[in-house]
Design a protein around this motif. Structure first.
Motif, PDB file in Angstrom:
ATOM      1  N   LEU A  52      11.953  -0.136 -29.959  1.00  0.00           N
ATOM      2  CA  LEU A  52      13.222   0.522 -29.668  1.00  0.00           C
ATOM      3  C   LEU A  52      14.424  -0.312 -30.065  1.00  0.00           C
ATOM      4  O   LEU A  52      15.548   0.190 -30.072  1.00  0.00           O
ATOM      5  CB  LEU A  52      13.301   0.843 -28.172  1.00  0.00           C
ATOM      6  N   LYS A  53      14.217  -1.587 -30.392  1.00  0.00           N
ATOM      7  CA  LYS A  53      15.333  -2.448 -30.759  1.00  0.00           C
ATOM      8  C   LYS A  53      16.005  -1.923 -32.027  1.00  0.00           C
ATOM      9  O   LYS A  53      15.363  -1.675 -33.037  1.00  0.00           O
ATOM     10  CB  LYS A  53      14.842  -3.875 -30.987  1.00  0.00           C
ATOM     11  N   GLY A  54      17.288  -1.758 -31.983  1.00  0.00           N
ATOM     12  CA  GLY A  54      18.038  -1.206 -33.100  1.00  0.00           C
ATOM     13  C   GLY A  54      18.217   0.290 -33.012  1.00  0.00           C
ATOM     14  O   GLY A  54      19.078   0.847 -33.712  1.00  0.00           O
ATOM     15  N   ASN A  55      17.424   0.954 -32.176  1.00  0.00           N
ATOM     16  CA  ASN A  55      17.552   2.402 -32.005  1.00  0.00           C
ATOM     17  C   ASN A  55      18.242   2.767 -30.696  1.00  0.00           C
ATOM     18  O   ASN A  55      18.444   3.954 -30.411  1.00  0.00           O
ATOM     19  CB  ASN A  55      16.157   3.054 -32.036  1.00  0.00           C
ATOM     20  N   LEU A  56      18.560   1.782 -29.887  1.00  0.00           N
ATOM     21  CA  LEU A  56      19.259   1.982 -28.623  1.00  0.00           C
ATOM     22  C   LEU A  56      20.594   1.264 -28.660  1.00  0.00           C
ATOM     23  O   LEU A  56      20.762   0.283 -29.398  1.00  0.00           O
ATOM     24  CB  LEU A  56      18.427   1.425 -27.461  1.00  0.00           C
ATOM     25  N   LEU A  89      12.542  -5.616 -17.540  1.00  0.00           N
ATOM     26  CA  LEU A  89      11.150  -5.960 -17.829  1.00  0.00           C
ATOM     27  C   LEU A  89      10.875  -7.433 -17.521  1.00  0.00           C
ATOM     28  O   LEU A  89       9.853  -7.770 -16.907  1.00  0.00           O
ATOM     29  CB  LEU A  89      10.835  -5.661 -19.295  1.00  0.00           C
ATOM     30  N   THR A  90      11.791  -8.305 -17.919  1.00  0.00           N
ATOM     31  CA  THR A  90      11.605  -9.733 -17.698  1.00  0.00           C
ATOM     32  C   THR A  90      11.572 -10.062 -16.217  1.00  0.00           C
ATOM     33  O   THR A  90      10.696 -10.797 -15.743  1.00  0.00           O
ATOM     34  CB  THR A  90      12.717 -10.533 -18.393  1.00  0.00           C
ATOM     35  N   VAL A  91      12.510  -9.515 -15.468  1.00  0.00           N
ATOM     36  CA  VAL A  91      12.557  -9.765 -14.022  1.00  0.00           C
ATOM     37  C   VAL A  91      11.318  -9.191 -13.343  1.00  0.00           C
ATOM     38  O   VAL A  91      10.730  -9.808 -12.442  1.00  0.00           O
ATOM     39  CB  VAL A  91      13.837  -9.174 -13.411  1.00  0.00           C
ATOM     40  N   VAL A  99       6.574  -1.475 -27.098  1.00  0.00           N
ATOM     41  CA  VAL A  99       7.449  -0.299 -27.057  1.00  0.00           C
ATOM     42  C   VAL A  99       8.909  -0.727 -27.068  1.00  0.00           C
ATOM     43  O   VAL A  99       9.734  -0.185 -27.819  1.00  0.00           O
ATOM     44  CB  VAL A  99       7.141   0.546 -25.798  1.00  0.00           C
ATOM     45  N   LEU A 100       9.245  -1.711 -26.259  1.00  0.00           N
ATOM     46  CA  LEU A 100      10.633  -2.151 -26.194  1.00  0.00           C
ATOM     47  C   LEU A 100      11.069  -2.784 -27.515  1.00  0.00           C
ATOM     48  O   LEU A 100      12.203  -2.595 -27.966  1.00  0.00           O
ATOM     49  CB  LEU A 100      10.803  -3.147 -25.050  1.00  0.00           C
ATOM     50  N   LEU A 125      19.634  -4.386 -23.661  1.00  0.00           N
ATOM     51  CA  LEU A 125      19.696  -5.605 -22.865  1.00  0.00           C
ATOM     52  C   LEU A 125      19.309  -5.339 -21.412  1.00  0.00           C
ATOM     53  O   LEU A 125      18.638  -6.164 -20.779  1.00  0.00           O
ATOM     54  CB  LEU A 125      21.093  -6.213 -22.940  1.00  0.00           C
ATOM     55  N   VAL A 126      19.703  -4.192 -20.895  1.00  0.00           N
ATOM     56  CA  VAL A 126      19.336  -3.836 -19.515  1.00  0.00           C
ATOM     57  C   VAL A 126      17.828  -3.670 -19.395  1.00  0.00           C
ATOM     58  O   VAL A 126      17.194  -4.171 -18.447  1.00  0.00           O
ATOM     59  CB  VAL A 126      20.065  -2.553 -19.064  1.00  0.00           C
TER      60      VAL A 126
END
Length: 500
Positions: free
Chosen positions: A446-450, A462-464, A442-443, A456-457
């Motif tokens: 969304l890349k390029g659409n946000l 998600l990573t943390v 999903v993320l 980045l947030v």
């Protein structure tokens, strides 16, 4: 006669296992930090094409070195006693040196026969370094297994750090002098030679009773050599030595981008995966010899590695081009794209590689040979699919997908070998797997659409979150917290359901 030394470790409990892995991880972390820092400099001293030529040399050397030992180094932890283990290790070293000498003679003959000399091989004058690279890589592999059987992982850790320093200084210095591909190859050779010397020094691996002793050792282990060398070479051709295929299909520059991407992505693999493999293989061999239960150790290893790999390679999947462009310069953004495409495969490979030696321990070599032929054909065919349309990125994506499927099958096979199964392993961990399967696609969509800042947030959160989940599991399952070795919360019913 060889001087027999005590190289068989005491039984490894959970605390000892974690301590050995931590020791190796610390040394490997330092060595990989050295290599990554050096890569920032190397990216500015060498071109992608020079990395591509180095990739071809490294690939050829890796394939030959894999075959040159006859895989006798893997027999070191399997040997019944110390004398046999040292005999096997010594035979492996002398076999490697003999192959390197024969390869040197072949290069000399080719140079005399060919009007263009060794330059016609596609790697320039650096091709002369292939024999010494084979000798260094092969003997270092033998030394690592001898040290693993002995449990002297501190030596392995120190060799990793010191060889990384030697390699990095050599490659950076050669780059400043403008030596090009020979400089990259020469620095790598220097690091491997240093590692081999450090690992083998003081082990008792040396000439024994002469050629007859070498022949007797090889004959005793001939079945193991044949059945383990074939799949190892095929796996190397499909993974570690794929660069010539990339160069043949898409050019030397793409091969250089591919090598640079995998060079950086080996940081987490080497940091944890190699440490786990080095400790787990002799432990599994000992449990198999003594009739111990492997199920708990393998199950916990699969879970821990899965939870560590997802946030690590998930970050590369989501931000590969941006991270590479920021760290190494704009001309390496495509290496970041390559890394992002390879991330799904590397996520699963991070889990499957350390436990794959269970197939050797369980004497599944015949089936492994068949699987290796299928695997190599599938990988090479997938990589070349870009020639039909879509270019190198489609080919690399297909290669990654093929690798993911193969590694999942490998994990399933290993779990079944210890009386479990992939479905039984998934059941108590379904929330983590489901979160991974939904959140990252999903993320990525969304890349390029946000807005960049919002994306980045979300990536950071998600990573943390996934890394925290992994840390929580590792803390709860650490030795000394009241759980039996090899058991996990919620895993008991699943394991009982497959007991026969």
């Amino acid at each position: 006669m060889v001087t027999v030394r005590r190289i068989l470790p005491a039984r490894l409990g959970a605390a000892t296992f974690y301590r050995h892995v931590s020791h190796l991880a610390l040394g490997t972390a330092v060595s990989q930090v050295v290599l990554v820092v050096a890569s920032v400099l190397l990216a500015r001293l060498y071109s992608p094409r020079e990395f591509g030529e180095f990739a071809v040399i490294l690939a050829v050397s890796t394939v030959v070195a894999t075959a040159a030992t006859l895989r006798l180094e893997l027999a070191v932890p399997l040997a019944e006693d110390d004398r046999e283990a040292l005999a096997v290790a010594t035979a492996a070293v002398w076999t490697v040196l003999a192959v390197a000498a024969a390869l040197t003679a072949a290069l000399v003959a080719f140079a005399l026969w060919s009007p263009a000399g060794v330059d016609s091989l596609g790697a320039g004058s650096a091709a002369w370094l292939i024999p010494v690279t084979v000798a260094a890589a092969g003997t270092a592999a033998v030394g690592r297994m001898v040290r693993s059987r002995a449990g002297t992982f501190g030596v392995v850790s120190r060799s990793s750090v010191s060889s990384a320093l030697v390699q990095s200084v050599g490659q950076v210095g050669a780059g400043l002098l403008g030596w090009g591909t020979p400089g990259l190859a020469g620095g790598y050779v220097a690091g491997r030679l240093w590692s081999a010397v450090v690992l083998l020094r003081g082990t008792g691996v040396r000439r024994t009773d002469g050629p007859l002793a070498w022949i007797r050792t090889v004959r005793r282990w001939r079945r193991f050599c044949v059945l383990s060398t074939v799949p190892a070479v095929l796996n190397t051709l499909g993974v570690a030595a794929i660069a010539p295929v990339v160069a043949l299909c898409y050019g030397m520059t793409v091969s250089g981008l591919f090598l640079f991407a995998t060079r950086i992505l080996t940081l987490p693999v080497a940091l944890v995966g190699q440490g786990v493999s080095a400790v787990l293989f002799p432990r599994m061999a000992e449990l198999e010899r003594t009739g111990g239960d492997l199920r708990g150790a393998v199950g916990r290893t699969v879970t821990g590695l899965t939870m560590l790999s997802v946030p690590t390679f998930g970050l590369v999947l989501l931000l590969g081009p941006e991270l590479f462009g920021l760290a190494f310069g704009a001309r390496w953004r495509d290496a970041g794209l390559t890394a992002a495409l390879l991330a799904p495969w590397l996520t699963v490979s991070f889990v499957s590689s350390p436990i794959s030696t269970l197939m050797t321990v369980k004497n599944q070599l015949h089936r492994l040979v068949v699987l290796s032929f299928v695997e190599t054909g599938l990988r090479v065919g997938a990589l070349s699919s870009g020639l039909l349309g879509g270019g190198p990125w489609l080919g690399i994506a297909a290669y990654s997908l093929a690798g993911t499927v193969i590694c999942l099958y490998s994990v399933r096979w290993c779990l079944r070998l210890v009386g479990s199964g992939l479905r039984d392993w998934l059941r108590p961990r379904r929330r983590y797997v489901l979160t991974t399967a939904v959140a990252y696609p999903v993320l990525l969509a969304l890349k390029g659409n946000l807005p960049v800042a919002a994306y980045l947030v979300l990536v950071a959160l998600l990573t943390v979150g996934m890394a925290g989940w992994a840390a929580h599991w590792l803390y709860r399952n650490a030795p000394g917290r009241g759980r039996s070795v090899g058991r996990e919360p919620g895993a008991g019913r699943a394991e009982m359901s497959v007991a026969r």
